[in-house]
Structures are given as structure tokens and as C-alpha cells.
Design an enzyme around this catalytic site. Structure first.
Site, PDB file in Angstrom:
ATOM      1  N   LYS A  51       0.866  -1.074   0.068  1.00  0.00           N
ATOM      2  CA  LYS A  51       0.105  -0.035   0.089  1.00  0.00           C
ATOM      3  C   LYS A  51       0.982   1.258  -0.152  1.00  0.00           C
ATOM      4  CE  LYS A  51      -3.416   2.330   2.780  1.00  0.00           C
ATOM      5  NZ  LYS A  51      -4.278   2.280   4.027  1.00  0.00           N
ATOM      6  N   TYR A  56       0.461 -20.310   8.693  1.00  0.00           N
ATOM      7  CA  TYR A  56       1.366 -19.918   7.756  1.00  0.00           C
ATOM      8  C   TYR A  56       1.180 -19.963   6.246  1.00  0.00           C
ATOM      9  CZ  TYR A  56       6.138 -19.551   6.089  1.00  0.00           C
ATOM     10  OH  TYR A  56       7.578 -19.413   5.372  1.00  0.00           O
ATOM     11  N   LYS A 100       0.646 -17.425   3.163  1.00  0.00           N
ATOM     12  CA  LYS A 100       1.440 -17.478   2.023  1.00  0.00           C
ATOM     13  C   LYS A 100       0.582 -17.472   0.684  1.00  0.00           C
ATOM     14  CE  LYS A 100       5.509 -16.652   4.094  1.00  0.00           C
ATOM     15  NZ  LYS A 100       5.931 -15.556   4.085  1.00  0.00           N
ATOM     16  N   THR A 149      16.199 -20.544   9.718  1.00  0.00           N
ATOM     17  CA  THR A 149      16.387 -19.294  10.227  1.00  0.00           C
ATOM     18  C   THR A 149      16.325 -19.157  11.907  1.00  0.00           C
ATOM     19  OG1 THR A 149      13.915 -19.011  10.534  1.00  0.00           O
ATOM     20  CG2 THR A 149      15.118 -18.607   8.187  1.00  0.00           C
TER      21      THR A 149
END
Length: 302
Positions: A163, A199, A203, A234
């Protein structure tokens, strides 16, 4: 792990788990004055994406996350790679409209342009520890206590990033006008035994956002991509039991691939889902097949 054919894991016969050849950042010298903004850059994929753009010669790099100390560390590492790079570091919580708006405005006032935006900020549901000490991700909607938080960051945060940054991408008349959403192969899953339901849903939503952005702003020159970043350990997943069997990709693979993707305008891939594991030369060889068949998009089969 064996994946269904429709997940597209082997869309190119050759796949990669680390950057090499055309996906090395040094193989992708970026245009003069190239400016890139990366959200969620403090750790993990975002951190390595920023370093890849530095190695590819980006002149201006905006890094944002919720933790200033992480940004300071990354800024120092970028400066060590190339002290000529102008680094813009600002804390930003993508769940807050005012934070993302201020970030976009500050990037433009600092850089005067923006060529690529990497919407990387995202999370996965919190791990659950069973009574026997086994640590796992939640399975099923009832067990996913983190659903709202995941959607707030992974969906609404990405929407806010689009945006407030897309108008600036379009306003940089000689720019790359590239919006990249860091997606996931997990968006293909139809069961939460693979990853938590929140999750997966997040996605899928991001993939569709990319399609809509690309179509809505095609005439203005926007290119938008949904990018699977590989299966990488990660900060959020490094303690997960058994991750060595699945999370095998180099953390630098995604950043290197993105420097190839955004070095030039690849309109033939705009609005589509792509994977950093794919061989880019073979992918380019499929260009006509992709465009004529309108492939790498999400459709209902009837």
C-alpha cells in the site's frame, strides 16, 4: 522429502541449494543508483538478502525490522562490504499502519527513489513443547494459538508494505518498479502436518496479492513476484527437531537469486510464483511456455 508434481519443485530439471554462476550477487551488477528496501532485514533471510544486494552493487539499501540492534549490526556489515553504499536503517513494525507509512516516506525522502521492495517480514506460529519435551509446530486450527499474529504480520503487514511502497515504486519513473513478496512452498500444502495452517494461509494470500498487484498496475509498469526463498534454517526454525532433513538450502541463495530477478525488468515473470531453487537459465528457456500457457499462477481446476 517427496513433493507432489503440482508443487512445481522440479519445474526446471536442474535445481540449486546455493547461489552459483548467474545467481551469484557479483554476477548481477545492478544499475547505477539502484535503491532497494527490505523489510524484516534484522535476521535470517532478510539479513542475507541485504548483503546480497550490497555485493551486487546497490547504491542505496533500506533495512528495517523491529530491533535496532539487529539493524546496527547489519549496517556495519554492509559498510564493511562497501562503505560507499548509502544505508537507511529504521525500526518498523509492519502490523502498524503508521510505521509502514513513515518507513516508505522516509525511504523516499532519504533516497529520492526506490527500484525494488522486498516484503520479507514474516513469522511462523510459535512452537509447542509437549509434556515429554518434544518440540513441534502446532497441527490443526485449534492448536494454532498464533493464527491472528501470523496473519497480522504475514498478510496485513505485506499488504501495508504494498500500500505504501507501490506508489513510490511507480513514482520512480526510471526505476525497476519491482515488488517482491517472500512466499513459501508451504503455500502449496493442504494439511497443517507440513506447516501450521496460519502460515500456509498467509502465503496463499500473499501469492494472490502479487497476481492482483501485477494486473492492477501493469499499465503503470509495476512488476510483482511471489518468491519461494528455499528451505532455510532461520532464527525461528533452528531449534526444530529434524530440520536438517528438509531445511538444507544456503541462506544466501535467496538474496543471490533476487539480484538476478530484479537486475532488470522481467515482465514475463510478473504476477507469478517462482522458486529460488530453480535454475535461471533453464527458467529463461521456458519463457515462451510460461507466457503462452500463463503458468506459475494459482487457478482452480474445473
Amino acid at each position: 522429502m517427496a513433493y507432489p508434481p503440482h508443487w512445481g519443485v522440479s519445474f526446471t530439471p536442474t535445481t540449486h541449494s546455493k547461489p552459483a554462476g548467474p545467481t551469484l550477487p557479483t554476477s548481477n551488477p545492478l544499475p547505477t543508483n539502484f535503491a532497494v528496501a527490505i523489510t524484516g532485514a534484522g535476521k535470517g533471510l532478510g539479513y542475507h538478502i541485504a548483503l546480497a544486494y550490497a555485493a551486487a552493487g546497490a547504491a542505496r539499501i533500506s533495512i528495517s525490522s523491529r530491533t535496532q540492534a539487529d539493524l546496527d549490526k547489519l549496517a556495519t556489515e554492509i559498510a564493511n562490504l562497501n562503505p560507499e553504499i548509502k544505508v537507511h536503517a529504521r525500526t518498523c513494525d509492519t502490523t502498524k499502519d503508521e510505521d509502514v507509512k513513515a518507513l516508505a516516506e522516509d525511504v523516499m525522502s532519504t533516497f529520492g527513489r526506490i527500484d525494488a521492495v522486498i516484503a520479507n517480514a514474516g513469522i511462523i506460529s510459535a512452537y509447542i513443547t509437549d509434556s515429554d519435551g518434544h518440540r513441534r509446530l502446532p497441527v490443526g486450527i485449534a492448536a494454532d494459538e498464533d493464527f491472528d499474529r501470523v496473519i497480522a504480520i504475514n498478510v496485513l503487514g505485506v499488504a501495508r508494505t504494498a500500500k505504501y511502497f507501490v506508489p513510490h515504486l511507480l513514482g520512480t519513473l526510471d526505476g525497476g518498479k519491482a515488488f517482491v513478496f517472500i512466499s513459501s512452498l508451504a503455500g502449496m500444502a493442504s494439511t497443517s502436518s507440513v506447516v501450521p495452517v496460519a502460515y500456509t494461509v498467509s502465503k496463499v494470500a500473499g501469492n494472490k496479492l502479487v497476481e492482483v498487484l501485477a494486473e492492477d498496475h501493469r499499465g503503470e509498469g509495476l512488476v510483482a513476484y511471489a518468491v519461494h526463498p528455499g528451505a532455510v534454517v532461520t532464527e525461528q526454525t533452528k531449534g526444530h527437531e529434524g530440520n536438517g532433513a528438509v531445511l538444507v538450502d544456503d541462506p544466501g541463495l535467496c538474496g543471490g537469486w533476487l539480484t538476478w530477478l530484479t537486475r532488470e525488468r522481467r515482465e514475463w515473470l510478473s504476477g507469478r510464483y517462482v522458486s529460488v531453487n530453480w535454475d535461471v537459465e533453464e527458467l529463461e528457456g521456458k519463457r515462451q511456455e510460461i507466457v503462452s500457457g500463463d503458468k506459475l499462477k494459482f487457478r482452480m481446476m474445473v
